[in-house]
Motif scaffolding. Sequence first.
Motif, short mmCIF file in Angstrom:
data_model
loop_
_atom_site.label_atom_id
_atom_site.label_comp_id
_atom_site.label_asym_id
_atom_site.label_seq_id
_atom_site.Cartn_x
_atom_site.Cartn_y
_atom_site.Cartn_z
N ILE A 2 0.84 -1.18 0.00
CA ILE A 2 0.00 0.00 0.00
C ILE A 2 0.88 1.24 0.00
N GLU A 3 0.76 2.07 -1.04
CA GLU A 3 1.55 3.30 -1.15
C GLU A 3 0.73 4.45 -0.58
N HIS A 4 1.36 5.26 0.28
CA HIS A 4 0.64 6.36 0.90
C HIS A 4 1.18 7.73 0.54
N GLU A 5 2.44 7.82 0.19
CA GLU A 5 3.00 9.12 -0.11
C GLU A 5 4.24 8.96 -0.97
N THR A 6 4.65 10.05 -1.60
CA THR A 6 5.85 10.06 -2.42
C THR A 6 7.01 10.57 -1.59
N ASN A 7 8.12 9.86 -1.59
CA ASN A 7 9.28 10.26 -0.81
C ASN A 7 10.32 10.89 -1.72
N PRO A 8 11.06 11.89 -1.23
CA PRO A 8 12.12 12.50 -2.02
C PRO A 8 13.27 11.53 -2.24
N ILE A 9 14.15 11.88 -3.16
CA ILE A 9 15.31 11.04 -3.44
C ILE A 9 16.13 10.84 -2.17
N TYR A 10 16.52 9.60 -1.93
CA TYR A 10 17.22 9.25 -0.70
C TYR A 10 18.73 9.45 -0.85
N VAL A 11 19.30 10.16 0.11
CA VAL A 11 20.75 10.28 0.25
C VAL A 11 21.09 9.83 1.66
N ALA A 12 21.92 8.82 1.77
CA ALA A 12 22.23 8.23 3.07
C ALA A 12 22.97 9.20 3.99
N ASN A 13 22.75 9.04 5.27
CA ASN A 13 23.41 9.84 6.29
C ASN A 13 24.93 9.65 6.21
N VAL A 14 25.66 10.73 6.11
CA VAL A 14 27.12 10.63 5.96
C VAL A 14 27.77 10.09 7.24
N ASP A 15 27.08 10.19 8.36
CA ASP A 15 27.63 9.71 9.63
C ASP A 15 27.09 8.33 10.01
N ARG A 16 26.62 7.58 9.04
CA ARG A 16 25.91 6.33 9.34
C ARG A 16 26.76 5.28 10.03
N TYR A 17 28.06 5.35 9.91
CA TYR A 17 28.90 4.32 10.51
C TYR A 17 29.44 4.70 11.89
N LYS A 18 29.03 5.86 12.40
CA LYS A 18 29.56 6.32 13.68
C LYS A 18 28.78 5.76 14.88
N SER A 19 27.53 5.38 14.67
CA SER A 19 26.70 4.95 15.79
C SER A 19 26.58 3.44 15.94
N MET A 20 27.01 2.69 14.94
CA MET A 20 26.86 1.23 14.94
C MET A 20 28.17 0.55 15.34
N GLN A 21 28.03 -0.57 16.03
CA GLN A 21 29.17 -1.42 16.37
C GLN A 21 29.15 -2.64 15.45
N TYR A 22 30.32 -3.07 14.99
CA TYR A 22 30.43 -4.20 14.06
C TYR A 22 31.28 -5.29 14.69
N GLN A 23 30.99 -6.51 14.32
CA GLN A 23 31.65 -7.67 14.90
C GLN A 23 31.95 -8.71 13.82
N ARG A 24 33.11 -9.35 13.95
CA ARG A 24 33.50 -10.35 12.96
C ARG A 24 32.60 -11.58 13.06
N CYS A 25 32.20 -12.09 11.91
CA CYS A 25 31.32 -13.26 11.85
C CYS A 25 32.16 -14.53 11.85
N ARG A 27 35.12 -16.97 12.01
CA ARG A 27 36.51 -16.76 11.59
C ARG A 27 36.60 -16.28 10.15
N SER A 28 35.52 -15.65 9.66
CA SER A 28 35.49 -15.15 8.30
C SER A 28 36.06 -13.73 8.23
N GLY A 29 36.06 -13.18 7.04
CA GLY A 29 36.47 -11.80 6.86
C GLY A 29 35.32 -10.81 6.96
N VAL A 30 34.13 -11.31 7.25
CA VAL A 30 32.92 -10.47 7.24
C VAL A 30 32.69 -9.82 8.59
N LEU A 31 32.47 -8.51 8.58
CA LEU A 31 32.04 -7.78 9.75
C LEU A 31 30.55 -7.49 9.61
N LEU A 32 29.79 -7.84 10.64
CA LEU A 32 28.35 -7.59 10.62
C LEU A 32 27.98 -6.60 11.71
#
Length: 337
Positions: A2-25, A27-32
């Motif tokens: 169900i569509e309710h409204e039109t959203n403007p073009i999305y530009v991601a927050n430039v500080d998006r990686y400052k608030s999240m903590q990441y952890q290695r999955c 013994r792989s090379g992947v951080l989640l």
Amino acid sequence: MIEHETNPIYVANVDRYKSMQYQRCGRSGVLLPKLALGLWQNFGAVDRLDNARNMLRKAFDLGITHFDLANNYGPNYGSAESTFGSLFKQDFKSYRDELFISSKAGYDMWPGPYGQGGSRKYLVSSCDQSLQRTGVDYFDVFYSHCMDLETPLEETMMALDYIVRSGRALYVGISNYQPSQTKQAIAILKELGTPLLIHQPRYNMLDRWIEDGLTDLLLQEGVGSIVFSPLAQGVLSNKYLKGIPENSRAARNEQRHLGSKDITQEKLQKVQALNAIALTRGQSLAQMAIAWTLHNKAVTTCLIGASSPAQIEDSLLALNHLNFITDEIAQIDAIIR
């Protein structure tokens, strides 16, 4: 959807990686990210597209890079992937290499003998359908969603290995597998040369089955885990502290994994006691429940659901207080057990 409204073009927050903590999955090379967003509910054909869009945007703006899907998420089956595909094309395509996108197959999806299970026929066909619905060229991880006791485990694992080798996915995962089944799957995949990256089990303070052998196995084998249902379908939140609200899904028995019969007086008493501990920690019960899952050393990331962007923001606050003192763990164990 169900569509309710039109959203403007999305530009991601430039500080998006400052608030999240990441952890290695494992013994792989992947951080989640320690929190990932599941699209199990509230992204189906019956839900609002603008709300789904705002939740995905909010999650990514807060550093949540992992979005988790399955072929039968909806309702209707496939519609959560279609919703994600529409929003991926509009908002996230240019950010594809910053995202970790997963899907799964195993439970019933379409009629007939090839629409569920762990056969190569079903898993490969389902993966192709999921790629088409989501509009991505590959999944970062593709899961066997559940153990199929009627299909040789070797066939299921060989299908996952083929999905990786054919470029449909980068990694393989399993979900809802018991410890003995997991051990076999790890051994088969290791021999095939496509090691198991991650296990996705249900885990929360009221459902601790993975502590009976699975967590030790994952740590020993270097396999990561992403746990789902940290709030026990909302039971470990403020929603049920005073009983079952009249307008809740549990009261209406609309949630097939949670009904009024599942919320006993004994369980409510436990929830109220746990809430008292959360308050002393300066957290809501939901935030403490999330933090508690991440306290387990075998848990890489906690898979949250949400019905609004505000819920995602609230869940993120759990990361501000992840440590538990010995007395708190002892109190929680005493309440639960």
